[in-house]
Design a protein around this motif. Structure first.
Motif, PDB file in Angstrom:
ATOM      1  N   SER A 187      44.303  44.544  37.285  1.00 24.93           N
ATOM      2  CA  SER A 187      42.896  45.462  37.374  1.00 24.93           C
ATOM      3  C   SER A 187      43.015  46.179  36.430  1.00 24.93           C
ATOM      4  O   SER A 187      43.661  46.012  35.196  1.00 24.93           O
ATOM      5  CB  SER A 187      42.963  46.208  38.691  1.00 24.93           C
ATOM      6  OG  SER A 187      44.235  46.931  38.558  1.00 24.93           O
ATOM      7  N   LYS A 188      42.051  47.258  36.354  1.00 24.77           N
ATOM      8  CA  LYS A 188      42.128  48.324  35.311  1.00 24.77           C
ATOM      9  C   LYS A 188      43.376  49.101  35.324  1.00 24.77           C
ATOM     10  O   LYS A 188      43.607  49.526  33.825  1.00 24.77           O
ATOM     11  CB  LYS A 188      40.904  49.281  35.658  1.00 24.77           C
ATOM     12  CG  LYS A 188      40.300  50.174  34.444  1.00 24.77           C
ATOM     13  CD  LYS A 188      39.081  50.729  34.895  1.00 24.77           C
ATOM     14  CE  LYS A 188      38.348  51.580  33.593  1.00 24.77           C
ATOM     15  NZ  LYS A 188      37.355  52.198  34.243  1.00 24.77           N
ATOM     16  N   PHE A 192      48.077  42.274  39.045  1.00 25.39           N
ATOM     17  CA  PHE A 192      47.594  42.163  40.241  1.00 25.39           C
ATOM     18  C   PHE A 192      48.886  41.783  41.423  1.00 25.39           C
ATOM     19  O   PHE A 192      48.747  41.667  42.574  1.00 25.39           O
ATOM     20  CB  PHE A 192      46.704  40.941  40.404  1.00 25.39           C
ATOM     21  CG  PHE A 192      45.137  41.185  39.868  1.00 25.39           C
ATOM     22  CD1 PHE A 192      44.535  42.382  40.313  1.00 25.39           C
ATOM     23  CD2 PHE A 192      44.691  40.195  38.920  1.00 25.39           C
ATOM     24  CE1 PHE A 192      43.128  42.574  40.235  1.00 25.39           C
ATOM     25  CE2 PHE A 192      43.396  40.620  38.559  1.00 25.39           C
ATOM     26  CZ  PHE A 192      42.664  41.757  39.188  1.00 25.39           C
ATOM     27  N   SER A 226      42.453  43.801  31.336  1.00 26.99           N
ATOM     28  CA  SER A 226      43.237  43.980  32.367  1.00 26.99           C
ATOM     29  C   SER A 226      44.559  44.958  31.878  1.00 26.99           C
ATOM     30  O   SER A 226      44.661  45.140  30.540  1.00 26.99           O
ATOM     31  CB  SER A 226      43.794  42.632  32.996  1.00 26.99           C
ATOM     32  OG  SER A 226      43.059  41.600  33.396  1.00 26.99           O
TER      33      SER A 226
END
Length: 334
Positions: A187-188, A192, A226
């Motif tokens: 994610s940012k 994950f 990411s």
């Protein structure tokens, strides 16, 4: 230097590019090929819902900016990971995409691009991690890593082999200079899955694929918009030449020092700030200048929007990004 020469200097460990590149400058992005058409079908804005060759439903409503998988309890391809071999029919890629006649017009286009003085960049979307959640949804995927690791490993290996054959068709037929390969691993702000889980299930699927590309002299550009700091050394080990899509949430200056030229970082411009219908020229220039000033001194950096291909969503943005990079080059890189 030509843009092509600057790109090649930028990615050399001891290269000396004379200026910053403007995003994908020097690269000719040419995504179509017979294997992609077979797997993905004809996607376009406003299309009716369709299924790709894996059976995943793909939506692209007229008011949306891109196609996305639509995975529900009712339509997920794999509802029980223990029965994935019964529920998933792997695409017959080699049987349907090996005929040299299919590749002939694409080879011609590839040669035309190379003769134009640009680097020919081919495209491999939907990486191994992404394919997993396309097939079963994100929640099931994460739970299956924990609860059914043996079946998940078998499925990862099958997807990895499919992706290897997909890559090999493109490389052997089109002989690209650069391959833009997608897989978002985080994610940012975080991965994950844990680095250990990623190393166990995902990393091995890229060793063979990226290894073959390196053997054939293809520059490996991996897209992941990411947070991927925890696996940066693994990315180098896999032979990735350029990490495209690097978000500013990663500590880019720290990574530049750590990498010391072993991998180039391409991105750094925060799309959430610049790529909006109402973004102003001042906002765009300020963010681009920030990225150039913070990351250019560390070297092996290409300022770029973090999406997995050329072009912003809103047409007024790209010209301003490029002009501000030009302005920075004139003022600072003399």
């Amino acid at each position: 230097m030509t843009a092509k020469e600057i790109f090649l200097e930028t990615i050399k460990k001891d290269g000396k590019p004379e200026r910053l590149l403007k995003q994908y400058e020097g690269l000719a992005f040419y995504p179509p090929n017979p294997a992609s058409s077979y797997i993905r079908g004809n996607r376009h804005r406003g299309m009716d819902p369709m299924k790709d060759r894996f059976g995943t439903e793909i939506l692209w409503p007229a008011d949306q900016l891109a196609a996305m998988p639509h995975v529900t309890e009712a339509n997920k391809v794999i509802s029980d990971i223990c029965e994935w071999k019964e529920q998933l029919k792997m695409p017959e890629l080699l049987e349907n995409c090996s005929d040299p006649a299919l590749w002939a017009p694409f080879k011609e286009k590839a040669q035309e691009i190379k003769e134009s003085g640009k680097l020919f960049m081919a495209f491999m979307p939907t990486g191994v991690f992404e394919r997993l959640h396309f097939l079963m949804g994100f929640e099931d995927m994460l739970m299956n890593f924990l609860l059914e690791p043996e079946d998940m490993m078998d499925l990862c290996n099958a997807i990895g082999e499919y992706r290897y054959q997909y890559m090999k068709l493109i490389v052997d037929n089109l002989e690209p200079d650069v391959m833009l390969s997608h897989d978002d691993w985080g994610s940012k702000n975080q991965l994950f899955v844990s680095p250990d889980t990623w190393r166990e299930f995902i990393k091995p699927q890229y060793a063979k694929t990226y290894g073959y590309m390196k053997e054939k002299g293809v520059i490996v550009m991996h897209h992941g918009d990411s947070f991927m700091e925890p696996v940066i050394e693994d990315m180098v080990e896999l032979g990735i030449d350029v990490w495209q899509g690097v978000l500013p949430q990663n500590d880019i200056p720290k990574l530049q020092k750590q990498l010391a030229g072993r991998m180039t970082l391409m991105g750094g411009i925060d799309a959430s700030i610049v790529d909006r219908a109402d973004s102003t020229e001042e906002e765009i220039r300020k963010e681009v200048r920030r990225a150039c000033e913070e990351y250019a001194p560390g070297g092996h950096f290409i300022p770029c929007i973090t999406y997995g291909g050329p072009g912003c969503l809103f047409p007024h943005v790209d010209p301003i990004i490029d002009d501000e990079i030009d302005k920075y080059n004139r003022e600072v890189m003399k």
